[in-house]
Design an enzyme around this catalytic site. Structure first.
Site, PDB file in Angstrom:
ATOM      1  N   HIS A 501       0.794  -1.325   0.102  1.00  0.00           N
ATOM      2  CA  HIS A 501       0.054  -0.127   0.033  1.00  0.00           C
ATOM      3  C   HIS A 501       0.851   1.454  -0.166  1.00  0.00           C
ATOM      4  O   HIS A 501       1.101   1.379   1.446  1.00  0.00           O
ATOM      5  CB  HIS A 501      -0.953   0.039   1.077  1.00  0.00           C
ATOM      6  CG  HIS A 501      -1.638  -1.640   1.627  1.00  0.00           C
ATOM      7  ND1 HIS A 501      -2.219  -2.063   2.643  1.00  0.00           N
ATOM      8  CD2 HIS A 501      -1.666  -2.325   0.816  1.00  0.00           C
ATOM      9  CE1 HIS A 501      -3.157  -2.546   1.797  1.00  0.00           C
ATOM     10  NE2 HIS A 501      -3.123  -3.116   1.278  1.00  0.00           N
TER      11      HIS A 501
HETATM   12  C1  LIG Z   1       0.258  -9.219  -2.010  1.00  0.00           C
HETATM   13  C2  LIG Z   1      -0.369  -8.333  -2.438  1.00  0.00           C
HETATM   14  C3  LIG Z   1      -2.153  -8.153  -1.954  1.00  0.00           C
HETATM   15  C4  LIG Z   1      -2.749  -7.146  -1.995  1.00  0.00           C
HETATM   16  N1  LIG Z   1      -4.227  -6.477  -1.585  1.00  0.00           N
HETATM   17  C5  LIG Z   1      -5.044  -6.289  -1.859  1.00  0.00           C
HETATM   18  C6  LIG Z   1      -6.542  -5.862  -0.507  1.00  0.00           C
HETATM   19  O1  LIG Z   1      -6.756  -7.021  -0.100  1.00  0.00           O
HETATM   20  N2  LIG Z   1      -6.647  -5.093  -1.057  1.00  0.00           N
HETATM   21  C7  LIG Z   1      -6.329  -3.457  -1.943  1.00  0.00           C
HETATM   22  O2  LIG Z   1      -7.835  -2.391  -1.561  1.00  0.00           O
HETATM   23  N3  LIG Z   1      -5.128  -3.526  -1.889  1.00  0.00           N
HETATM   24  C8  LIG Z   1      -4.281  -4.695  -2.296  1.00  0.00           C
HETATM   25  N4  LIG Z   1      -3.211  -4.175  -2.592  1.00  0.00           N
HETATM   26  C9  LIG Z   1      -3.091  -3.410  -3.494  1.00  0.00           C
HETATM   27  C10 LIG Z   1      -3.412  -3.384  -4.900  1.00  0.00           C
HETATM   28  O3  LIG Z   1      -2.789  -4.746  -5.088  1.00  0.00           O
HETATM   29  C11 LIG Z   1      -2.992  -2.490  -5.473  1.00  0.00           C
HETATM   30  O4  LIG Z   1      -3.569  -0.572  -4.887  1.00  0.00           O
HETATM   31  C12 LIG Z   1      -3.531  -2.292  -7.135  1.00  0.00           C
HETATM   32  O5  LIG Z   1      -3.506  -3.545  -7.824  1.00  0.00           O
HETATM   33  C13 LIG Z   1      -3.323  -1.087  -7.622  1.00  0.00           C
HETATM   34  O6  LIG Z   1      -3.325  -1.398  -9.307  1.00  0.00           O
HETATM   35  P1  LIG Z   1      -2.963  -0.536 -10.105  1.00  0.00           P
HETATM   36  O7  LIG Z   1      -3.164  -0.545 -11.069  1.00  0.00           O
HETATM   37  O8  LIG Z   1      -2.512   0.980 -10.278  1.00  0.00           O
HETATM   38  O9  LIG Z   1      -1.017  -1.063 -10.365  1.00  0.00           O
HETATM   39  P2  LIG Z   1      -0.671  -2.392 -10.562  1.00  0.00           P
HETATM   40  O10 LIG Z   1      -1.489  -3.737 -10.686  1.00  0.00           O
HETATM   41  O11 LIG Z   1       0.567  -2.800 -10.364  1.00  0.00           O
HETATM   42  O12 LIG Z   1      -0.027  -2.606 -12.220  1.00  0.00           O
HETATM   43  C14 LIG Z   1       0.705  -1.867 -12.770  1.00  0.00           C
HETATM   44  C15 LIG Z   1       1.167  -2.801 -13.971  1.00  0.00           C
HETATM   45  O13 LIG Z   1       1.556  -1.372 -14.709  1.00  0.00           O
HETATM   46  C16 LIG Z   1       3.071  -2.084 -15.251  1.00  0.00           C
HETATM   47  N5  LIG Z   1       4.454  -1.341 -14.953  1.00  0.00           N
HETATM   48  C17 LIG Z   1       5.267  -1.065 -14.338  1.00  0.00           C
HETATM   49  N6  LIG Z   1       5.805  -0.011 -14.825  1.00  0.00           N
HETATM   50  C18 LIG Z   1       5.969  -0.467 -16.152  1.00  0.00           C
HETATM   51  C19 LIG Z   1       6.647  -0.293 -17.481  1.00  0.00           C
HETATM   52  N7  LIG Z   1       7.315   0.472 -17.256  1.00  0.00           N
HETATM   53  N8  LIG Z   1       6.216  -0.015 -18.782  1.00  0.00           N
HETATM   54  C20 LIG Z   1       5.143  -1.374 -18.379  1.00  0.00           C
HETATM   55  N9  LIG Z   1       4.683  -1.192 -17.733  1.00  0.00           N
HETATM   56  C21 LIG Z   1       4.352  -1.192 -16.344  1.00  0.00           C
HETATM   57  C22 LIG Z   1       3.483  -3.737 -14.400  1.00  0.00           C
HETATM   58  O14 LIG Z   1       4.002  -4.264 -15.242  1.00  0.00           O
HETATM   59  C23 LIG Z   1       1.803  -3.666 -13.590  1.00  0.00           C
HETATM   60  O15 LIG Z   1       1.552  -4.492 -14.553  1.00  0.00           O
HETATM   61  C24 LIG Z   1      -2.719  -6.023  -2.709  1.00  0.00           C
HETATM   62  C25 LIG Z   1      -1.278  -5.933  -3.382  1.00  0.00           C
HETATM   63  C26 LIG Z   1      -0.260  -6.614  -3.438  1.00  0.00           C
HETATM   64  C27 LIG Z   1       1.150  -7.492  -3.827  1.00  0.00           C
END
Ligand SMILES: Cc1cc2nc3c(=O)[nH]c(=O)nc-3n(C[C@H](O)[C@H](O)[C@H](O)COP(=O)(O)OP(=O)(O)OC[C@H]3O[C@@H](n4cnc5c(N)ncnc54)[C@H](O)[C@@H]3O)c2cc1C
Ligand code: SF4
Lengths: 571, 258
Positions: A501
């Site tokens: 987080h």
């Molecule tokens: C183990 C774990 C448990 C969790 N449990 C919870 C929960 O219970 N409740 C909750 O609210 N949240 C939880 N979270 C947090 C939640 O997963 C994230 O808040 C959410 O997935 C964020 O989404 P996002 O799309 O912002 O980023 P991400 O899901 O991180 O997606 C970002 C994407 O961008 C890609 N990327 C990065 N850099 C580049 C680049 N330079 N070029 C191309 N692609 C790139 C990455 O590969 C990734 O696929 C948890 C996280 C983890 C790791």
């Protein structure tokens, strides 16, 4: 020379929850979208052998390969930042669906207080309540303005739950009923109710029953398989981008996903982006994808890195407190808890689900009086039953040796006689907590690593102790034979898992002086660039972030469509 | 102890393990007539025969010789030291088998022979600087190198202190040696003694409790000892009930169950 590809309407950097939602919303409205994702393709069939604690839980099969990219960390500016060489404190997503594939699914709304935290703190306690260096700010929009977007994300994911008695107003109930209650959850609820607290079932993206969402996506119910956090759901019961938004975007025929594409620069001219430069990591080839609109959804660390590498927005300078990119990094204070050992009772804690739990908000936000407390905000308190897998869970009462005969006997004895009540503490931003580029260490493509400067503050120490005291009161009421609780928070360290987080760095707000993006997540400094994710949070609440990330992604989609029609700054 | 003989509290002992296909069809996984995608969909559709699924039903486990119990990385001497040390960390007792009987030494050996031993998914680029504790491991050595050094030093220390090799020491002396490493009482130049001990301890637990496919947790005896059901398809029927012992199943069972 990089090869230039045909232009598209929108290019999205990173295909997780934020990128996936925006892809679905924009393609449904007729825009052509290219999604660039550095990791690989994913589908539920990949999870046949997923109930493998070693491979997925401890060797991080689904997470970012740190040999290619990581962050560096230091507690203060006085010491040298060093790379996070192996995983610990947080786990970064990679591949289609991002961390949305291996999350738990605990899906909380932030409180009305969160969005106006500075005004409300001053209003109730006066300006002096905010310590020197604490850079809290209002978010630029209110809970009431956020509510419709929360509702959208919850319907998309099919969140199972019941209303939080101490939460903000809801326009609708959760789309599916709460999950089943295990005996441990009932014990916690009963104990909390006896203490006149307000327990409710944790809002869950693990479906309590089969559900079809407004996009027509049908998913099956959770099987309480206990392999949720750090694992993909073989049933598609856990909402993730791969089983929800991505099929919707792909069905329009207007979405193209390119995996193995590491985006390295946002190209811009005269205050407007022209596209992105990326490396095809399978061939090493550099490619330029021109686009009318660039959407950055690559998670907190990479969102900041891309801005800084591309020279977009003013970098934050902790010395003067000016500049916005990298500002207001915050985390989560998760160590305030109480561990209970039960000599006379066993629990089926081998079973569970990522968001099976009961929570209460009596000590979260400003739901209680802080006049005599040395911190603001607070945290949610929960008992969750996510499945106690045997390698990672060998709890023994304090004072037990950590190996040998005594350890073994106690760890076997208490394997099914252990429950934990945990506080999820909020985290406030401070002037000297920030992200920038590391001067020494590089990623696999020769670009600098992101540097994290962060430590726990007095606010966090007080909060953690307070929460662990409250957790212990509940655990006592639950009748544990022995309770261990936090004695001291200690410094922030990057070696043990706490939570993924991470927040801030490209924060939203009402003024370009203290924020990088406006409330549509549109950059003040480049009107056709939208930066979406927890990077936009000016502080972190006492909850998991993703409901708010999802809501902001809907808000940004609306903004992008408006911008497409009218152009210019949206506020 | 009450949980020793794996007799269930409320009759979940012999919970039937249906095949995956049967399970999914029975559980009504076709939602409103629509077949849900992904893993489920491909299971509900006419089954593709799983070519590689191991044949089950013929010989018993005891008939099958375990050919993977041979070292890929350790020398015999190293294997002997690891065996002795991990058994002290996780000894056999009334509750059940210890590290040796569970196959932990082979588990560790096999792990070191692969990606984990080479730290291949970790950031190992220079420069290397000694850091603060809160910054984590900052050495240039890979795990397999740390093991080689750590085991040699265990042996050296035993020889210096007791004029015997680690494996030949009495149990209490072995504990003494391990404690000296755990508390950094032994000062090593190339690696941290306590860091090595920590790694030894955590990989012992991994070997005791990971899926038996990795060479440890022999016959799922680690899981049985603590009434852990391993890899089950579903706990829907038990999640809201009191504790019950469920006979464990492994990933191999999972593979052959459909
Ligand atoms: C183990 C774990 C448990 C969790 N449990 C919870 C929960 O219970 N409740 C909750 O609210 N949240 C939880 N979270 C947090 C939640 O997963 C994230 O808040 C959410 O997935 C964020 O989404 P996002 O799309 O912002 O980023 P991400 O899901 O991180 O997606 C970002 C994407 O961008 C890609 N990327 C990065 N850099 C580049 C680049 N330079 N070029 C191309 N692609 C790139 C990455 O590969 C990734 O696929 C948890 C996280 C983890 C790791
Ligand atoms: S616990 Fe439920 S949602 Fe989580 S992986 Fe298992 S079946 Fe899926």
């Amino acid at each position: 020379m990089a090869k230039t590809l045909p232009k598209t309407d929108v290019v999205i950097v990173g295909v997780g929850w934020a990128g996936g939602i925006i892809a679905a919303e924009l393609t449904k409205s007729g825009l052509n979208v290219v999604g660039l994702e550095r990791g690989k393709e994913r589908k539920t069939e990949d999870y046949f052998m997923v109930h493998d604690e070693l491979r997925y839980g401890l060797r991080y099969e689904l997470m970012q390969d740190l040999s290619k990219d990581t962050v560096t960390f230091r507690s203060t500016e006085k010491i040298r930042a060093l790379p996070m060489r192996s995983y610990g404190s947080f786990l970064l997503g990679e591949g289609l669906g991002g961390a949305g594939v291996h999350w738990n699914g605990q899906t909380y709304r932030f409180l009305p207080y969160d969005f106006e935290i500075r005004s409300k703190t001053i209003e109730r306690y006066g300006k002096n309540k905010i310590p020197d260096g604490m850079t809290i700010q209002d978010w630029g929009l209110t809970y009431d303005e956020m509510e419709p977007y929360y509702d959208k994300f919850e319907k998309l994911a099919g969140i199972s739950g019941e209303p939080n008695p101490l939460g903000g107003k809801r326009s609708a109930d959760y789309p599916t009923p709460p999950m089943k209650k295990s005996p441990a959850l009932s014990m916690f609820s009963d104990a909390a109710s006896k203490l006149k607290l307000h327990p409710y079932m944790m809002p869950s993206a693990n479906l309590s029953e089969p559900y079809t969402n407004p996009d027509g996506i049908s998913r099956a119910a959770c099987q309480y398989c206990a392999f949720c956090e750090r694992f993909g759901c073989e049933y598609g019961a856990k909402a993730d981008p791969v089983v929800t938004v991505l099929p919707v975007a792909l069905k329009t025929g207007k979405f193209e996903i390119r995996t193995h594409s590491q985006v390295r620069r946002i190209l811009h001219q005269g205050g407007k982006a022209t596209g992105v430069m990326y490396t095809d990591v399978t061939t090493g080839e550099e490619l330029v994808q021109p686009a009318d609109i660039v959407v950055v959804t690559s998670y907190v660390f990479n969102n900041v890195k891309l801005m800084l590498m591309s020279g977009l927005g003013k970098p934050y300078d902790p010395a003067s407190g000016t500049g916005v990119i990298g500002r207001n990094y915050a985390y989560q204070v998760l160590k305030g808890n109480a561990a209970g050992f039960f000599d006379d009772k066993q629990f089926n804690t081998y079973a569970g689900a990522g968001s099976l739990g009961v929570s209460l908000d009596d000590y979260n936000g400003d739901n209680f009086d802080h006049t005599d407390l040395k911190f603001i905000h607070g945290g949610s308190i929960s008992l969750s039953q996510t499945g106690m897998r045997p390698i990672a869970n060998n709890p023994v009462p304090g004072g037990t040796a950590s190996w040998g005969a005594e350890f073994k006997a106690n760890s076997v004895k208490y394997a099914n006689r252990f429950l934990s009540v945990g506080g999820q503490g909020s985290c406030m931003p401070f002037r000297h907590h920030f992200l920038d580029l590391d001067p020494t260490y590089k990623d696999a493509y020769g670009d600098p690593l992101v540097r994290l400067t962060f430590d726990f503050e007095e606010q966090d120490r007080q909060l953690a102790l307070y929460l662990s005291g409250k957790c212990a009161e509940i655990m006592k009421e639950m009748g544990a034979s022995h309770i261990d609780q936090l004695k001291e928070l200690g410094p922030y360290e990057i070696t043990t898992y706490q939570s993924t987080h991470n927040t801030g760095g490209v924060v939203m707000g009402a003024s370009p002086d203290t924020s990088a993006v406006n409330t549509y997540l549109q950059m003040w400094d480049a009107e056709n660039v939208f930066v979406v994710g927890a990077s936009a949070f000016p502080h972190n609440s006492g909850y998991n972030p993703t409901d708010t990330v999802g809501a902001l992604a809907f808000r940004a989609s609306e903004g992008i469509l408006k911008y497409r029609q009218k152009g210019g700054s949206l506020v | 102890m009450a949980d020793q003989n794996h007799k269930g509290g409320s009759g979940h002992d012999n919970v039937e393990q249906p095949s995956r296909r049967k399970f999914l069809v029975q559980a009504g996984y076709a939602v409103g007539g629509v077949i849900v995608g992904g893993a489920l969909g491909s299971l509900i559709r006419p089954s593709k025969k799983t070519e590689n699924a191991p044949q089950t039903g013929e010989g018993t486990a005891a008939d099958i010789k375990s050919y993977n119990r041979a070292p890929m990385f350790f020398t015999q001497e190293q294997l002997g030291i690891v065996s002795a040390a991990t058994e002290r960390i996780f000894p056999a007792d009334d509750a059940g088998p210890g590290a040796l009987a569970l196959g932990v030494p082979f588990f560790i050996d096999h792990q070191l022979a692969g990606e984990w031993g080479f730290n291949s998914r970790e950031y190992m680029s220079p420069p290397f600087y000694a850091g603060e504790k809160v910054q984590g491991y900052q050495g240039r050595l890979k795990r397999r190198e740390m093991f080689e050094i750590g085991l040699r030093e265990l042996e050296n220390y035993s020889q210096t202190k007791f004029t015997k090799g680690f494996s030949e020491l009495a149990a209490e002396q072995q504990d003494e040696v391990l404690k000296a490493f755990e508390s950094d009482e032994v000062k090593l130049t190339t690696i941290s003694a306590s860091g090595f001990f920590k790694m030894l301890r955590s990989s012992t637990l991994e070997g005791a409790y990971s899926d038996p496919l990795y060479g440890g947790n022999a016959d799922m005896n680690g899981w049985k000892m603590r009434s852990y059901p391993g890899n089950q398809m579903s706990y829907t029927d038990v999640i809201d009930k009191d504790f019950a012992v469920i006979a464990p199943s492994s990933l191999q069972d999972h593979l052959s169950a459909h």
